[in-house]
Scaffold this active site. Structure first.
Site, PDB file in Angstrom:
ATOM      1  N   CYS A 314       0.826  -1.214   0.000  1.00 18.94           N
ATOM      2  CA  CYS A 314       0.000   0.000   0.000  1.00 18.94           C
ATOM      3  C   CYS A 314       0.865   1.271   0.000  1.00 18.94           C
ATOM      4  O   CYS A 314       1.472   1.593  -1.002  1.00 18.94           O
ATOM      5  CB  CYS A 314      -0.984  -0.038   1.158  1.00 18.94           C
ATOM      6  SG  CYS A 314      -2.462   0.963   0.874  1.00 18.94           S
ATOM      7  N   HIS A 398      -4.029  -5.080   0.136  1.00 15.15           N
ATOM      8  CA  HIS A 398      -3.711  -5.695   1.423  1.00 15.15           C
ATOM      9  C   HIS A 398      -3.790  -7.217   1.349  1.00 15.15           C
ATOM     10  O   HIS A 398      -4.880  -7.789   1.441  1.00 15.15           O
ATOM     11  CB  HIS A 398      -4.658  -5.176   2.504  1.00 15.15           C
ATOM     12  CG  HIS A 398      -4.379  -3.775   2.916  1.00 15.15           C
ATOM     13  ND1 HIS A 398      -3.608  -3.461   4.011  1.00 15.15           N
ATOM     14  CD2 HIS A 398      -4.743  -2.598   2.359  1.00 15.15           C
ATOM     15  CE1 HIS A 398      -3.515  -2.146   4.116  1.00 15.15           C
ATOM     16  NE2 HIS A 398      -4.204  -1.597   3.131  1.00 15.15           N
ATOM     17  N   GLU A 400      -2.950  -9.317   3.564  1.00 14.30           N
ATOM     18  CA  GLU A 400      -3.345  -9.864   4.865  1.00 14.30           C
ATOM     19  C   GLU A 400      -4.842  -9.760   5.096  1.00 14.30           C
ATOM     20  O   GLU A 400      -5.377 -10.349   6.046  1.00 14.30           O
ATOM     21  CB  GLU A 400      -2.601  -9.134   5.981  1.00 14.30           C
ATOM     22  CG  GLU A 400      -3.223  -7.855   6.483  1.00 14.30           C
ATOM     23  CD  GLU A 400      -3.198  -6.697   5.500  1.00 14.30           C
ATOM     24  OE1 GLU A 400      -3.915  -5.699   5.722  1.00 14.30           O
ATOM     25  OE2 GLU A 400      -2.456  -6.783   4.497  1.00 14.30           O
TER      26      GLU A 400
END
Length: 426
Positions: A314, A398, A400
């Protein structure tokens, strides 16, 4: 004062294909004076429902009346919309939302309450929450607190009973807008409008307000109940220095679950101190705001290029783009949500990803040798980079998740594998 309820002494309701239903007459009256205690007893002085007591004033001059929950006061921020269906607690604690009002397009929010296991950072950094329907009652076995109570304790404003679809449409047409959220009736609409038109998020260093104050070691892994991808992990441990530009805790959990020893450092941590730690890899994390406003971070990234394997997520991806000689630009309304399709150009696979950013890297500005590895299928923007000559990889979204799908979780394996290969050839 006389309150009366009357129904005709006789009458009937007519049904097209049914019998007539006759009713008998009822008439009642109740007299109270304006200062009669009975008025309070039956609730004549207060409505049994909440009335609109808040305003969201956007810089384009539109005014949205709403009901408040959470904290009260006046707050300014950039309004963005998030299309996630679940995970509002993780969104509330994502530091990348610093300086922003998050509007949830999913209408029903709050029904699962909040718990103490789903936090993504040490506090809520967003400016406020905008939703259509607030669930005052909760139903979830993990719930420890209602959403309204949670926000009030953290001094975060929220509003509901506002037309979120209309606001979302406005943001899609006009782009992200600065807004002022207020419960203070003493402030006029004109004052709030002037506040929204005099504030800007571009060029503001938001990272300094969300980063950690000192370095620390992270050891927590993804809990066994939630770990969905434990195959093929290395037995060897790799030391990763993670720059905290507003890092989400699930990034750290996933790295730890893939066998990494992690040292988290502040955003201003000198590159020379990082190299003294002799890490196997460096992570540049997610974070809020404009990458061009944190040139000190860009300079740190430049000093570390080519020294050890690097993974950017990001904001880290954007900082790498600038450090490598590219440019970033502000998007019209950004990407915020857990349902963004991304194509991996190396293998052709499509991943449904979790995203939260208002800026993107311009691939045309990058020098030769840098590969665009992923693209966002909604608008074709750059969603991933690689520079094999310097052992660099990055993603704009992202992997995760938290909240969001887990399609991209294998990228942590890719980073560990990169560190392994570099270490074996050193």
């Amino acid at each position: 004062m006389v309150l009366a309820l009357s129904i005709p002494t006789s009458g009937c309701f007519l049904y097209p294909e049914g019998p007539k239903a006759r009713i008998s007459g009822v008439k009642c009256a109740f007299s109270v004076s304006s200062n009669d205690s009975a008025a309070n007893a039956v609730g004549f002085r207060e409505r049994p429902w909440k009335i609109a007591d808040a305003r969201l004033v956007l810089e384009d001059g539109s005014i949205w009346n709403a009901k408040s929950f959470g904290a009260t006061g006046t707050q300014v921020g950039e309004v963005v919309f998030n299309t996630s269906l679940t995970g509002y607690q993780e969104i509330l604690t994502d530091p990348s939302y610093a300086g922003q009002f998050v509007l949830m397009t999913n209408p029903h929010i709050g029904n699962t309450g909040v718990n103490f296991d789903d936090e993504e950072s040490r506090q809520c950094f967003l400016a406020g929450l905008v939703i259509r329907s607030y669930s005052m009652s909760t139903s979830n076995w993990r719930c420890a607190e209602t959403l309204g109570s949670y926000l009030a304790k953290r001094n975060i404003m929220g509003i509901y009973d506002v037309d979120t679809r209309a606001i979302t449409r406005r943001l899609r047409e006009e782009g992200s807008l600065i807004g002022v959220l207020s419960t203070e009736q003493s402030k006029s609409d004109k004052e709030l409008l002037e506040m929204s038109q005099s504030w800007d998020i571009v060029g503001v260093d938001l990272i300094s307000g969300v980063t950690c104050e000192s370095s620390y070691e992270w050891v927590d892994k993804t809990g066994d109940d939630w770990d969905f991808n434990s195959d093929g992990r290395h037995g060897e441990t790799y030391h990763v220095v993670a720059y905290d530009f507003g890092i989400k805790q699930n990034i750290l959990r996933r790295l730890a679950s893939f066998g990494c020893k992690i040292t988290v450092v502040p955003s201003t941590w000198p590159a020379s101190e990082t190299l003294k730690m002799k890490p196997d890899g460096i992570l540049f994390s997610n974070g809020p705001g404009d990458p061009s406003a944190v040139m000190y971070a860009v300079e740190t990234v430049k000093e570390l290029l080519g020294k050890v394997p690097i993974f950017g997520i990001c904001m880290g991806h954007q900082l790498l783009g600038q450090a490598l000689g590219g440019k970033t630009f502000k998007m019209k309304f950004g990407h915020h949500g857990g349902n963004h399709p991304v194509r991996n150009l190396r293998n052709g696979h499509v991943e449904i990803s979790s995203q939260n950013h208002n800026y993107a890297v311009d691939p045309a500005s990058l020098p030769d040798g840098i590969e665009v590895t992923h693209i966002n299928l909604n608008d074709g923007t750059c969603a991933g980079l690689a520079f094999p000559a310097m052992n660099i990889m990055s993603l704009q979204y992202h992997p995760e998740a938290s909240p969001g799908p887990h399609d991209s979780d294998s990228v942590f394996w890719d980073f560990v594998d990169l560190m392994k290969r570099v270490k074996e050839t050193a």
